[in-house]
Design a protein around this motif. Structure first.
Motif, PDB file in Angstrom:
ATOM      1  N   SER A  74       0.834  -1.216   0.000  1.00  0.00           N
ATOM      2  CA  SER A  74       0.000   0.000   0.000  1.00  0.00           C
ATOM      3  C   SER A  74       0.871   1.270   0.000  1.00  0.00           C
ATOM      4  N   CYS A  75       2.172   1.130   0.192  1.00  0.00           N
ATOM      5  CA  CYS A  75       3.088   2.278   0.028  1.00  0.00           C
ATOM      6  C   CYS A  75       3.401   2.357  -1.466  1.00  0.00           C
ATOM      7  N   ARG A  76       2.729   3.288  -2.142  1.00  0.00           N
ATOM      8  CA  ARG A  76       2.803   3.289  -3.613  1.00  0.00           C
ATOM      9  C   ARG A  76       3.959   4.108  -4.152  1.00  0.00           C
ATOM     10  N   LEU A  77       4.307   3.798  -5.386  1.00  0.00           N
ATOM     11  CA  LEU A  77       5.372   4.518  -6.093  1.00  0.00           C
ATOM     12  C   LEU A  77       4.757   5.548  -7.041  1.00  0.00           C
ATOM     13  N   PHE A  78       5.501   6.621  -7.296  1.00  0.00           N
ATOM     14  CA  PHE A  78       5.145   7.475  -8.425  1.00  0.00           C
ATOM     15  C   PHE A  78       5.445   6.686  -9.693  1.00  0.00           C
ATOM     16  N   PHE A  79       4.700   6.925 -10.747  1.00  0.00           N
ATOM     17  CA  PHE A  79       4.921   6.286 -12.064  1.00  0.00           C
ATOM     18  C   PHE A  79       5.094   4.772 -11.920  1.00  0.00           C
ATOM     19  N   PRO A  80       4.102   4.071 -11.340  1.00  0.00           N
ATOM     20  CA  PRO A  80       4.284   2.652 -11.003  1.00  0.00           C
ATOM     21  C   PRO A  80       4.661   1.770 -12.187  1.00  0.00           C
ATOM     22  N   GLU A  81       4.255   2.188 -13.390  1.00  0.00           N
ATOM     23  CA  GLU A  81       4.574   1.333 -14.545  1.00  0.00           C
ATOM     24  C   GLU A  81       6.047   1.394 -14.915  1.00  0.00           C
ATOM     25  N   ASP A  82       6.681   2.466 -14.521  1.00  0.00           N
ATOM     26  CA  ASP A  82       8.092   2.645 -14.867  1.00  0.00           C
ATOM     27  C   ASP A  82       8.727   3.579 -13.820  1.00  0.00           C
ATOM     28  N   PRO A  83       8.877   3.064 -12.578  1.00  0.00           N
ATOM     29  CA  PRO A  83       9.286   3.956 -11.485  1.00  0.00           C
ATOM     30  C   PRO A  83      10.677   4.555 -11.662  1.00  0.00           C
ATOM     31  N   VAL A  84      10.851   5.720 -11.091  1.00  0.00           N
ATOM     32  CA  VAL A  84      12.127   6.439 -11.200  1.00  0.00           C
ATOM     33  C   VAL A  84      12.947   6.146  -9.939  1.00  0.00           C
ATOM     34  N   LYS A  85      14.256   5.951 -10.104  1.00  0.00           N
ATOM     35  CA  LYS A  85      15.130   5.808  -8.929  1.00  0.00           C
ATOM     36  C   LYS A  85      15.951   7.092  -8.814  1.00  0.00           C
ATOM     37  N   ILE A  86      15.560   7.918  -7.860  1.00  0.00           N
ATOM     38  CA  ILE A  86      16.248   9.200  -7.666  1.00  0.00           C
ATOM     39  C   ILE A  86      17.391   8.979  -6.678  1.00  0.00           C
ATOM     40  N   THR A  87      18.564   9.432  -7.056  1.00  0.00           N
ATOM     41  CA  THR A  87      19.708   9.203  -6.166  1.00  0.00           C
ATOM     42  C   THR A  87      20.257  10.487  -5.545  1.00  0.00           C
ATOM     43  N   ARG A  88      19.948  11.636  -6.134  1.00  0.00           N
ATOM     44  CA  ARG A  88      20.355  12.893  -5.492  1.00  0.00           C
ATOM     45  C   ARG A  88      19.482  14.034  -6.012  1.00  0.00           C
ATOM     46  N   ALA A  89      19.566  15.150  -5.306  1.00  0.00           N
ATOM     47  CA  ALA A  89      18.768  16.315  -5.705  1.00  0.00           C
ATOM     48  C   ALA A  89      19.450  17.586  -5.228  1.00  0.00           C
ATOM     49  N   TYR A 140      16.069  20.562  -8.859  1.00  0.00           N
ATOM     50  CA  TYR A 140      16.323  19.407  -9.735  1.00  0.00           C
ATOM     51  C   TYR A 140      16.559  18.122  -8.959  1.00  0.00           C
ATOM     52  N   MET A 141      16.090  17.014  -9.555  1.00  0.00           N
ATOM     53  CA  MET A 141      16.377  15.673  -9.025  1.00  0.00           C
ATOM     54  C   MET A 141      17.117  14.917 -10.115  1.00  0.00           C
ATOM     55  N   TYR A 142      17.942  13.953  -9.708  1.00  0.00           N
ATOM     56  CA  TYR A 142      18.754  13.197 -10.667  1.00  0.00           C
ATOM     57  C   TYR A 142      18.565  11.714 -10.421  1.00  0.00           C
ATOM     58  N   ASP A 143      18.381  10.947 -11.502  1.00  0.00           N
ATOM     59  CA  ASP A 143      18.250   9.505 -11.310  1.00  0.00           C
ATOM     60  C   ASP A 143      19.622   8.843 -11.342  1.00  0.00           C
ATOM     61  N   GLU A 144      19.623   7.518 -11.234  1.00  0.00           N
ATOM     62  CA  GLU A 144      20.902   6.798 -11.085  1.00  0.00           C
ATOM     63  C   GLU A 144      21.778   6.900 -12.341  1.00  0.00           C
TER      64      GLU A 144
END
Ligand SMILES: Cc1ncc(COP(=O)(O)O)c(C=O)c1O
Length: 409
Positions: A22-37, A41-45
């Protein structure tokens, strides 16, 4: 030795295995892995950059150096509970009181918006010796049991409405019961509150509070008509209850013209204000501000209010740093300028696209109401979902659009 970061799919698989679904993800079909911000701006892996427009917490920008410095400096000295004297606690309360009307002069510090709202409910009940609460339709006030009970947005899909909860129509002049063509929508919506109080009285119910977000956000970025809160306050006070303003999403200058969203309603002062989310720029802090009378009624029970982490010196140092940054970088004015410009651009889009039924907002609290039909104003739910949940290929654009709080009810 530092472990190698996991690849995105491995993290996803472990999350599915270990974290409640029940703890849902944003964009569940293709979730983003954010590693820094940093900043906005946020940046993925893979180093892809995203403009973060959905965040209602990183108020002064991600990882703001002044906020981090304040946390680090205080962490090196002391972190403990608020049963010891410490300057940070009183300095922070003083700083917040400078932003509020004089009558809201007593403070409690906690760790989350839900905790703040739960305490607000306890304060109201203790002060009034009543139990019942009037809430606005579609509202969300938090995840604790007491708050699910006063959140129509949640309880409608769970146990349903408790007998001590009374729901009034959303004061929405675009799609609601009384619209922009009504001669006095504030009085008309407020009389719905009076009606529900009168109905409650007939069943011997007693009202502790009217509990509302100063600008209903979860309910669809609604701007209540001017005068609505003043009139509602009269009705709830007459019934012996208090007015609780939930500023958890909308406080701290986001609305531009004012520091608190309730100040958009001229000359209106609530009895209790709750704060959260942006207050600590990501650090878990929250606060309840109230009158001395209400606080004293709460103390009169003789029962101590103790909160292990609430008001600790590190949280207070962070809270003070957030206020410093808002001031130094003139972020309230920035919200006004950028918000007005954004609204202007969105109004231009509205002229071109029949999908856009309404553009409304204050400062950087902005909503774009998508409709299937301009006359019927029927919500274009499918289109809104498409924009906010489908990520394929346009994730970076979606982040931007969500920041405009695209929605349809
Ligand atoms: C208006 C409002 N009140 C209360 C809460 C609860 O805050 P928290 O998630 O920090 O417990 C939220 C969270 O989304 C909210 O939007």
């Amino acid at each position: 030795m530092k472990a190698e970061p996991r690849c995105r799919l491995e993290t996803l698989a472990l999350r599915k295995q270990l974290i409640g679904s029940s703890c849902r993800l944003f964009f569940p079909e293709d979730p983003v892995k954010i590693t820094r911000a940093k900043g906005q701006y946020m940046y993925d892996e893979n180093g892809n950059k995203y403009l973060d427009c959905i965040n209602n917490v990183a108020h002064v920008g991600h990882c703001h150096p002044e906020v981090i410095r304040a946390a680090h400096q205080q962490n090196q000295l002391l972190n403990t509970n608020s049963r010891y004297l410490h300057d940070n606690l009183v300095d922070y309360a003083q700083r917040l009181s400078n932003t509020l009307p004089e009558k809201l002069c007593t403070f409690y510090f906690l760790n989350s918006g839900s905790e703040a709202n739960d305490l607000a409910l306890r304060l109201a009940r203790q002060y009034t010796k009543h139990e019942d609460v009037v809430v606005i339709d579609h509202a969300y006030h938090g995840h604790l049991t007491s708050l699910i009970d006063i959140s129509p947005y949640k309880f409608r899909n769970l146990d349903g409405q408790k007998e001590w909860v009374h729901v009034v129509p959303l004061p929405d002049t675009y799609r609601g019961l009384f619209r922009e063509d009504h001669k006095d929508p504030a009085s008309a919506y407020a009389s719905e509150v009076k009606k529900i109080i009168d109905q409650g009285h007939q069943k011997n119910r007693k009202f502790a509070a009217f509990f509302a977000e100063s600008l209903p956000s979860v309910a669809g970025q609604i701007i209540p008509p001017p005068g609505y809160f003043q009139k509602v306050a009269e009705h709830i006070h007459k019934a012996g209850g208090v007015f609780i303003a939930d500023e958890i999403q909308v406080g701290f200058g986001r609305v531009g013209k004012h520091f608190w969203a309730f100040q958009l309603q001229e000359d209106f002062i609530p009895d209790i204000v709750t704060m959260g989310k942006p207050i600590g720029n990501g650090h878990p802090v929250s606060c309840v501000a109230t009158t001395r009378d209400i606080a004293e009624a709460f103390s009169a029970t003789g029962v101590e209010y103790f909160n292990t982490f609430g008001g600790n010196p590190v949280s207070c140092a962070i809270g003070i740093a957030v206020l410093d940054v808002i001031e130094k970088e003139q972020l309230q004015d920035h919200a006004l300028q950028v918000g007005s410009f954004l609204m202007e651009l969105l109004h231009q889009q509205k002229e071109k696209h029949p999908l856009i039924g309404d553009v409304r907002g204050a400062g950087l609290f902005i909503g774009v109401d998508l409709v299937q039909d301009q006359t019927e104003r029927s919500p274009a739910t499918k289109e809104a979902e498409l924009i906010t949940t489908r990520s394929h290929g346009v994730k970076r654009v979606i982040a931007t659009l969500q920041g405009w709080w695209v929605f349809a009810k």
